[in-house]
Motif scaffolding. Structure first.
Motif, PDB file in Angstrom:
ATOM      1  N   GLY A   1     -55.412  46.654  66.535  1.00  0.00           N
ATOM      2  CA  GLY A   1     -54.885  45.862  67.640  1.00  0.00           C
ATOM      3  C   GLY A   1     -53.404  46.107  67.862  1.00  0.00           C
ATOM      4  N   VAL A   2     -52.655  46.272  66.764  1.00  0.00           N
ATOM      5  CA  VAL A   2     -51.235  46.594  66.878  1.00  0.00           C
ATOM      6  C   VAL A   2     -51.053  47.929  67.590  1.00  0.00           C
ATOM      7  N   MET A   3     -51.886  48.906  67.229  1.00  0.00           N
ATOM      8  CA  MET A   3     -51.786  50.223  67.882  1.00  0.00           C
ATOM      9  C   MET A   3     -52.038  50.121  69.379  1.00  0.00           C
TER      10      MET A   3
ATOM     11  N   MET B   1     -43.560  43.172  57.649  1.00  0.00           N
ATOM     12  CA  MET B   1     -44.532  44.271  57.660  1.00  0.00           C
ATOM     13  C   MET B   1     -44.630  44.931  56.290  1.00  0.00           C
ATOM     14  N   ARG B   2     -43.501  45.036  55.616  1.00  0.00           N
ATOM     15  CA  ARG B   2     -43.523  45.640  54.285  1.00  0.00           C
ATOM     16  C   ARG B   2     -44.329  44.784  53.311  1.00  0.00           C
TER      17      ARG B   2
ATOM     18  N   LEU C   1     -43.114  49.528  66.470  1.00  0.00           N
ATOM     19  CA  LEU C   1     -43.444  50.945  66.373  1.00  0.00           C
ATOM     20  C   LEU C   1     -42.840  51.616  65.131  1.00  0.00           C
ATOM     21  N   PRO C   2     -41.566  51.386  64.781  1.00  0.00           N
ATOM     22  CA  PRO C   2     -41.042  52.041  63.565  1.00  0.00           C
ATOM     23  C   PRO C   2     -41.645  51.500  62.274  1.00  0.00           C
ATOM     24  N   ASN C   3     -42.215  50.298  62.323  1.00  0.00           N
ATOM     25  CA  ASN C   3     -42.705  49.675  61.097  1.00  0.00           C
ATOM     26  C   ASN C   3     -44.221  49.777  60.913  1.00  0.00           C
TER      27      ASN C   3
ATOM     28  N   LEU D   1     -47.363  39.832  67.573  1.00  0.00           N
ATOM     29  CA  LEU D   1     -45.997  40.329  67.426  1.00  0.00           C
ATOM     30  C   LEU D   1     -45.845  41.690  68.097  1.00  0.00           C
ATOM     31  N   ALA D   2     -46.861  42.537  67.968  1.00  0.00           N
ATOM     32  CA  ALA D   2     -46.811  43.830  68.653  1.00  0.00           C
ATOM     33  C   ALA D   2     -46.830  43.661  70.166  1.00  0.00           C
TER      34      ALA D   2
END
Length: 1569
Positions: A331-333, A271-272, A308-310, A299-300
């Motif tokens: 989409g991740v959200m 993610m970074r 969530l933390p990333n 992945l989400a």
């Protein structure tokens, strides 16, 4: 061992020595040497995997020449390597378990491990590359197929799995001890990992589960045991960029790393890295960006808690340029919200995160990119399906979605409609949402709540301030008291007694706060918190938004955490606490969410509270209307069950809701879900209610609050849905098929939910049955099948009866267009066998009133449906003709003429299509003249002709005559009897009227003896105007139907019989008699033909053609001489029709005159001789009739006459165009449509009068203006038609006498000049318009011409044309408006001109400016001269008097000469003048035109509303008997709405299809009653 094997970066590195201890391949063997030594290799490996140390060069040689080595050698080497790795993996554990081993042993095993692993991975990569090579592809229809050759028993997929498993055995060992220091070198780890990544690049590897899982586990081991996490993260990013198919496998692999190998840091690293990517590069690399987005979303979905933390590191892409990456982040959200943040036990942090995510999703509903908007709506659709939308967001979200229904992107609109449908089907408010019923129930329940609500003076202080303001006033004192309380020593005293309950303690706290005893209140709260630690009143909760919480924290910074907790508890007690209603308020919205589920449970338990109601025309359904009773039972059940159940509820401090709706099945007690008998439930409810009353929590107020709040939310939801319905109705006419399909689905769901206004959409989508898109047509059929043909419950007959009622409801209140569309739908249902025979049987029973309770309207609807179904299958009517005639044309038909008319419509389906197929020898269905069908019809028409109050007599008469001519064997006899019968009634009415007059005369008025009675006029017939009008309507329609019968039916029957005769002659071999049999009358020339010529004619088809011509000529003579002229029955009525039309004073009744004019036009259609004799009278009616309805009908009739006899109508063309300026908008509209059809079908030449049609574009009626624009749009598609008429149209419309204002002129020209697209046309128009400047008489005309020039897009040649013709307009440039127009031309020319053309433009600009300045100075000089002119002179004329402004006498003379020249050379686009009295007839004048002198001066005159010079009949327009226009329009209005006239068939020559068109158009003319 003196060497150490180093893993090379490249294969060639093994051939170079860089150190003394490095292993180097001495020699690469040839193919021959390899084949010779391969057997020794096998023997060497029998001793163990250590043989690789001596034979590495041989295997390396095979590897280097892999493409050239034989397949058997490669397979043998591969088998040896896999076996060696496995054997070595089995030997190493014993060695590695040894505490200490010597350096040589370690080095030997290390080299063996490296060599075998290196060679194995190299062979794996080589074989994988060979497997993924592009192979021969054979393209077949619709797909591609690959041809691969299977080599022996070699199965690479199985071998690949064996190799990966062997490597996994090796890396799972503690091989680090073989290195010194005991850490596996990075090169070795990367060598194994790179081999795995290489395998994943092949899509087949990812599709095979065994190989894929083995590779994932191998990489997971490397990540966990050999610190390959960061390398794996970077490699995953690289693979995603280049291989789109790896998005899902990589997400699966990362999930495996995180859950089974505890490598959660891999997710953070990936993610970074994605967050650090350059947005501009992401825009350019669409493929890689799609892979990143898909990977993140999946992945989400798999590990939402770890994502969530990333997520914060990728939020930056929401502001980036790449819409694909925005879609991925959103989409991740959504996945995190659904999987992680939709639980009911969320803490404050989780709720805040969820709200932020949902806010972000709402914001991007208005994203600038359409793909993002559609994606966000899709995400909301997913969230809604998962029931993860908090109840508090439904209203706001619905508003946003309704707004997207008007999005410019069809993709967004499609998803928005889908989301609305999902909202509707998954709403938590109820299965039925009738808005009016919900509002009525809300008002009723709200009033009841106000009645039973107890007074609560403690919530409103005595000073009148709200409770919140009161708390704000005492809060500083409370905070000070809490600080002082902490400094004081705690005194041990018992504040709460054993008998004290929670309610009493809380009331004491509130009382102490109101008495300003804040310290005592705080001590009491601390004691109560220790006594009841689990009570929700002592659990602090955030009641405001994030900003409010921050403000509170800033205000309360002086307090400790425990003190802030106490302050919140005290605030809640002071503001919110009410012992009577607290329990219900805390769980109010939770109750609302599960009330619909409880309603369903009650219905399943058979509580008997549903009322059957026919809803929106659909029978057989049950609608819950007794909401109050139902909701009361539900609330009692709910509150009672909750108090005695073991599960816990979501605690809500205030009435704001921020938690998603819980699943009712999970929280409702099992006892309530199981249900039971009515008695059991009632007893349980009563018992529980008693227990609740004892507890003091559940009472009538709490129940009523639940009901009111539920109804409020239901009304809000239904109101928002109601807002969307008008927009969705418009989308039914969208050009995008997706919009139509989704809208149909929505209206079906809305109809089922009882949404108000849904019926309008259901009716509107009926017209889509005519759609050319197959998918739309199928969707409409499926929708109506689902709504109207799929009832539930009951036996087969009951379901069929429900279908009949449903379909009948569609006919009630339907317009003509809706009925036509419904007919096509019914035909489609019959063709696809969706309308069963049982339904048809019930329709017949309902029509015949055999079913009890059937009304007359129900019977009429059943008849309509039967007639519609017969359009697809005529046997439906043919099998029950007797029933149809008996019911529809019997006694019921006498009483209900509308029923009789529709009966005739159904009978017409027996005749089928009037145009018979070529080669069809089937005899048409005909009935004898004495059939009950015709006798019943005649009785109805004759007996009902005097019933003037019934408006259906003329529609019935028209349909009845159609039935007679289509189904009778001898229609002449039947029609003759009907006409005679009606005429007899007319005469009897006259005799009865005369007898009444004689009876009214007094006896004293007798004639004295010796005096003779006064002579009365001879042959004067007096009768009712209404009855006479019906007789004339009957005669007119008979004439039209007789023409169609002769020209279509009779001709077709003659042709059919001749074809049958020819077939018989062919079979009998009588070829010689064919000509004689086919020709009605043989000529002398025909007798002299020899057999050879006759046979040649037969072969060429000339015999049949001559027969057709002879028959056509014979029928034409009959039409000309024997139908409306001569001594026929219709001819006897012709003088009556002409007399009524020609004598408005004697026959002033508007209804009678309208009918007579229509009958006259129909008579004229039959015979050209009759038409020519009365054409002048018809045009007189067209211009002089005071009633607009007569003029409107007459112009339609003249359109049909133009098709039938074009040569007769052509001289009267100006009179047709003159009606475009009629006072009535109805007449103007009909005229415009008729002329449109005539011109577009090449039946009328485009002449100068077309400028009148252009003037219609600025008509005050928008519908007429739109029709005019549509006409010119269609005309522009016919070659250069617009270009040809443009110069003359400009001159005519700019003429001040034309009546078009300058503003309207510019509006018209802007539209017309938009069709001039070709450069050649523009150049030619420049020259023509410039020449027109010389003929202008006023400055207005010059301004109009200059404006038209400014509308053209000039090329280089156009600019040159303007330069060459500068002298034509140079003297007009003194006007400011003209100068501005030419400045616009120059500005356009400069914008695209080439450098060499710019000089020409600049020169033209200088000349224009010079002339403009000179013209301005001339104007000033004239003004000064006029001021200086002496005022004392009388008589004579000053030199400047009488001249136009700015013009010299020379210019004036030149202008006159140019005008004369222009007039003499102008094109004669139309007739010079209307027909005058000196000329015999317009048709004859056309013949005399050739004999006129060539030198006769031609004049151009514009047609206007002024009276023409034609010899017209003297019509007394001032007759007092004539009624006003409005009344006549109302009287002559058809009970059916008017239908837009159809487009006529092309061609000038008369043909059979013109007759059907004329017949249809007369049916479209407004008939009389």
């Amino acid at each position: 061992m003196s060497f150490e094997f180093a893993v090379p970066l490249a294969r060639k590195d093994l051939l170079k020595r860089t150190s003394d201890t490095q292993y180097v391949v001495e020699e690469v063997l040839t193919i021959r040497q390899i084949n010779t030594q391969i057997h020794g290799l096998k023997a060497a490996f029998r001793s163990g995997p250590a043989a690789i140390l001596e034979n590495f060069d041989l295997i390396y040689s095979v590897l280097s020449q892999l493409n050239e080595v034989e397949t058997e050698v490669k397979e043998e080497v591969w088998t040896l390597l896999v076996k060696a790795v496995s054997q070595h993996a089995s030997q190493l554990p014993a060695l590695l378990d040894t505490a200490d081993f010597d350096c040589s042993t370690r080095l030997q095993h290390l080299n063996t491990l490296k060599m075998t692993t290196y060679l194995l991975t190299q062979f794996m990569e080589a074989f994988e590359a060979e497997d993924t090579k592009p192979t021969t592809v054979t393209v077949t229809k619709g797909r591609k197929s690959k041809k691969k050759t299977v080599k022996g028993d070699w199965d690479w997929e199985g071998e690949r799995l064996r190799a990966v498993q062997s490597l996994s055995q090796v890396v799972q060992l503690e091989i680090g001890r073989l290195w010194e220091p005991p850490v596996v070198e990075e090169e070795f780890v990367n060598m194994v990992a790179n081999c795995c990544y290489k395998l994943l690049e092949n899509p087949s590897t990812c599709k095979e589960k065994g190989s894929k899982d083995a590779v994932f586990h191998l990489l997971g081991t490397l990540v966990r045991r050999y610190n390959h996490g960061l390398g794996a993260s970077l490699k995953i990013i690289q693979l995603l960029q280049h291989f789109e198919h790896l998005a899902s496998p990589m997400a699966q692999m990362v999930e495996l790393f995180a859950q089974q190998f505890s490598a959660k840091s891999v997710i953070s690293d990936i993610m970074r890295e994605i967050g650090r990517m350059d947005p501009s590069k992401l825009v350019r690399d669409n493929s890689g960006t799609r892979s990143y987005a898909a990977f993140m979303v999946e992945l989400a979905e798999r590990v939402p808690a770890l994502m969530l933390p990333n997520i914060s590191v990728i939020l930056c892409h929401l502001d980036g340029e790449s819409y694909t990456m925005r879609n991925g982040v959103l989409g991740v959200m959504s996945e995190i919200v659904i999987k992680e943040l939709s639980k009911g036990d969320l803490d404050t942090k989780g709720k805040s995160a969820r709200d932020q995510f949902l806010d972000c999703l709402e914001e991007h509903i208005h994203d600038v990119n359409a793909f993002v908007r559609s994606k966000v709506l899709t995400l909301w659709l997913h969230i809604c399906n998962e029931k993860a939308i908090p109840l508090g967001r439904w209203h706001q979200l619905l508003c946003l979605v309704v707004g997207r229904l008007q999005d410019k992107s069809s993709l967004v609109r499609k998803v928005a409609i889908q989301l609305l449908t999902t909202f509707l089907t998954s709403n938590p408010f109820g299965a039925k949402l009738p808005l009016d019923v919900l509002k009525a129930e809300l008002e009723k329940e709200s009033a009841r709540l106000e009645e039973i609500m107890p007074e609560q003076p403690q919530d409103q202080p005595q000073d009148g301030r709200p409770v919140e303001e009161e708390w704000s006033a005492i809060q500083p004192e409370v905070m000070t008291a809490l600080q002082d309380l902490q400094e004081e020593e705690e005194e041990e005293q018992e504040l709460i007694g054993e008998e004290d309950g929670l309610e009493s303690v809380v009331m004491r706290v509130k009382t102490l706060l109101q008495q300003s005893q804040h310290k005592s209140a705080a001590r009491l709260v601390m004691a109560a918190r220790e006594a009841w630690p689990d009570e929700h009143i002592f659990l602090p909760a955030n009641t405001g938004s994030g900003e409010e919480e921050e403000e509170k924290e800033e205000d309360n910074n002086e307090l400790q955490p425990d003190q802030r907790n106490l302050l919140e508890i005290l605030e809640a007690i002071f503001i919110v606490w009410n012992p009577a209603t607290d329990a219900s308020l805390n769980n109010l919205f939770f109750f609302i969410g599960i009330i619909p589920f409880l309603i369903l449970q009650l219905l399943q338990q058979g509580r008997g509270i549903s009322v059957p109601v026919t809803h929106l025309g659909v029978a057989g359904r049950q609608v819950l209307v007794d909401f109050s009773q139902l909701l009361k039972v539900a609330a009692e059940e709910l509150l009672g069950k909750l108090l005695h159940s073991s599960f816990t509820l979501v605690s809500i401090r205030r009435t704001t809701v921020d938690a998603p709706l819980p699943n009712p099945e999970e929280v409702v007690p099992a006892s309530l879900q199981e249900g039971g008998t009515e008695e059991g439930v009632s007893e349980g409810t009563a018992a529980e209610a008693e227990g609740g009353e004892e507890g003091g929590v559940v009472n009538e107020v709490s129940k009523q609050q639940v009901i009111v709040q539920y109804l409020k939310d239901s009304v809000n939801f239904a109101t928002q849905m109601q807002r969307a319905i008008p927009i969705l109705c418009q989308l039914l006419g969208s050009k995008a098929t997706s919009d139509i399909l989704e809208t149909i689905e929505f209206f079906v769901s809305a109809f089922e939910f009882g949404l108000a206004g849904a019926m309008e959409g259901v009716r509107r989508m009926l017209v889509l049955i005519w759609s050319g898109e197959k998918s739309v047509k199928e969707a409409v059929v499926e929708a109506y099948k689902r709504l109207y043909l799929s009832p539930t419950g009951g036996n087969l007959r009951a379901r069929n009866l429900a279908v009949v009622k449903n379909l009948t409801a569609l006919t009630v209140g339907a317009t003509v267009g809706e009925l036509t569309s419904l007919e096509e739908l019914i035909c489609e249902l019959v063709r696809t066998s969706l309308l069963s025979s049982g339904v048809v049987t019930l329709l017949w029973e309902r029509f015949a009133l055999k079913i009890q309770g059937t009304t007359g309207e129900d019977s009429w609807g059943a008849l309509l449906l039967l007639g519609m179904a017969a359009g697809a299958e005529a046997d439906i009517v043919r099998s029950n003709v007797d029933v149809l005639v008996q019911e529809g044309l019997g006694q019921r038909g006498q009483e209900d003429m509308q029923l009789a008319r529709d009966t005739c419509t159904a009978l017409l389906k027996l005749a089928g299509n009037q145009k018979r197929k070529a080669g069809c020898h089937e005899e048409p269905l005909r009935f004898p003249a004495d059939h009950d069908m015709f006798t019943g019809l005649a009785n109805i028409l004759v007996n009902g002709v005097e019933n003037l109050a019934n408006p259906y007599w003329i529609p019935l008469m028209e349909q009845g005559l159609n039935v007679v001519y289509r189904l009778s064997e001898t229609p002449d006899i039947v029609i003759g009897n009907i006409i005679k019968g009606v005429a007899t009634v007319v005469l009897q009415a006259r005799e009865a009227e005369s007898a009444q007059k004689q009876a009214k005369e007094p006896e004293s008025a007798e004639t004295p003896e010796g005096d003779e009675p006064p002579a009365s006029p001879a042959k004067v017939i007096t009768c009712s105007s209404g009855v006479l009008s019906r007789l004339l309507a009957l005669a007119g329609h008979c004439a039209l139907r007789q023409l169609v019968h002769l020209d279509v039916a009779l001709t077709g029957e003659l042709k059919r019989r001749r074809m049958l005769q020819e077939e018989r002659n062919c079979k009998a071999g009588q070829k010689g008699n064919m000509s004689a049999n086919n020709t009605p009358s043989s000529t002398p020339a025909g007798k002299g033909k020899d057999d050879k010529e006759m046979s040649m004619e037969d072969e060429m088809g000339l015999a049949g053609a001559s027969a057709d011509d002879a028959e056509a000529e014979y029928i034409r003579k009959i039409c000309e001489k024997e139908v409306v002229t001569g001594s026929s029955l219709l001819a006897l009525l012709a003088p009556v029709i002409v007399a009524v039309c020609a004598n408005p004073t004697m026959f002033p009744h508007p209804q009678l005159r309208a009918t007579a004019s229509l009958a006259l036009a129909k008579y004229m259609l039959v015979s050209s001789e009759f038409c020519e004799a009365h054409l002048q009278l018809l045009f007189t009616i067209l211009e002089k009739a005071p009633q607009p309805i007569i003029r409107a009908n007459t112009i339609i009739a003249l359109g049909d006459l133009s098709f039938r006899f074009p040569n007769l109508i052509e001289p009267w063309t100006p009179n047709l165009y003159a009606r475009l300026r009629d006072d009535s908008s109805h007449v103007r509209k009909n005229t415009l449509m008729v002329l449109t059809h005539l011109i577009l079908n090449d039946m009328l030449k485009v002449k100068g009068y077309i400028s009148d049609m252009a003037a219609c574009m600025v008509d005050e009626v928008s519908g007429i203006a739109d029709l005019a624009k549509l006409f010119f749009l269609e005309l522009s598609k016919k070659g250069n038609a617009i270009y040809n008429i443009m110069p003359d149209m400009v001159s005519r419309l700019s003429d001040p006498d034309c009546g078009v204002t300058e503003e309207n002129f510019r509006t018209i020209m802007k539209y017309l000049f938009s069709f001039i697209q070709k450069d050649k046309q523009s150049e030619s128009l420049v020259e023509k318009l410039c020449h027109r400047f010389r003929a202008t008489r006023t400055e207005r005309q010059a301004r109009d011409l200059a404006f038209c020039l400014s509308l053209l897009s000039l090329s280089e040649k156009g600019v040159r044309k303007l330069q060459e013709n500068f002298t034509c307009f140079g003297d007009k440039l003194g006007s400011e408006d003209i100068h501005n127009s030419f400045c616009t031309i120059l500005k356009k020319a400069k914008s695209f001109a080439k450098p060499e053309v710019k000089a020409l433009v600049d020169e033209l600009e200088q000349r224009i400016e010079q002339c403009h300045n000179k013209g301005m100075s001339d104007d000033e000089t004239l003004q000064k001269a006029s001021k200086a002119r002496p005022t004392g002179k009388k008589g004579g004329q000053t030199p400047g008097k009488g001249l136009q402004k700015g013009r010299t006498p020379g210019r004036r003379r030149r202008g006159r000469q140019a005008s004369r020249k222009q007039d003499s050379s102008s094109e004669d686009d139309g007739p010079n003048h209307p027909p005058t009295q000196e000329e015999d007839h317009p048709a004859k004048r056309g013949m005399k035109g050739k004999k006129q002198k060539a030198g006769k001066k031609k004049t151009v005159s514009l047609s206007s509303d002024d009276e023409s010079d034609i010899e017209l009949f003297d019509v007394n327009e001032g007759s007092t008997a004539a009624e006003p226009d409005g009344e006549s329009d109302q009287e002559n209005a058809d009970p059916r709405p008017n239908v837009t006239p159809i487009r006529r068939a092309k061609g000038r020559k008369h043909s059979k299809k013109h007759l059907s068109a004329a017949e249809d158009s007369f049916s479209e003319a407004t008939p009389v009653k």
